[in-house]
Design an enzyme around this catalytic site. Structure first.
Site: not given
Ligand code: AMP
Length: 116
Positions: A32-33, A89, A95, A97, A102
């Site tokens: 994750d970034i 999510n 949540g 986005s 994923h």
């Protein structure tokens, strides 16, 4: 089928760079970034699906595969002893986005329950 303007579809085809840690014919996992824990990876299907809500009966095998990849990634990241959390999510209110299904794989620190 890749969805236009989907950043995770672009990760799958390499148009957006990602720190990929696992791939196979159905799934890709990458870091994750914006990590929320020392280990925070995302496991996605190569095939676009907006969210878990879009999964149908024919996707049951794929969903099971994604869970197994999540466990494999978690263990490869050294989380077998400490434990880890897998999160999906679904919907903006929960949540979500990025609207390409994923699984978050999170670990490496104590995780509180219930989640926020
Ligand atoms: P969610 O809020 O459940 O939809 O999770 C989306 C996750 O994707 C967030 O944790 C973001 O930090 C992560 N993310 C967004 N863009 C990228 C990217 N290009 N590479 C890696 N992770 C990303």
């Amino acid at each position: 089928m890749a969805e236009q303007n989907c950043i995770f579809c672009q990760v799958v085809v390499g148009e957006i760079a990602a720190d990929v840690i696992y791939t196979d014919e159905r799934a890709v996992a990458f870091r994750d970034i914006n990590p929320q824990a020392p280990v925070h990876a995302l496991v996605i299907p190569r095939e676009h699906m907006d969210s878990l809500d879009d999964a149908s009966g024919r996707d049951e095998g794929l969903l099971g595969h994604l869970l197994r990849v999540a466990a494999r990634v978690a263990n490869a990241e050294g989380l077998s002893e400490s434990g880890y959390r897998t999160v999906i999510n679904t919907g903006a209110g929960a949540g979500q986005s990025v609207f390409h299904l994923h699984l978050h794989v999170i670990g490496g620190r104590p995780l509180n329950w219930p989640p926020g």
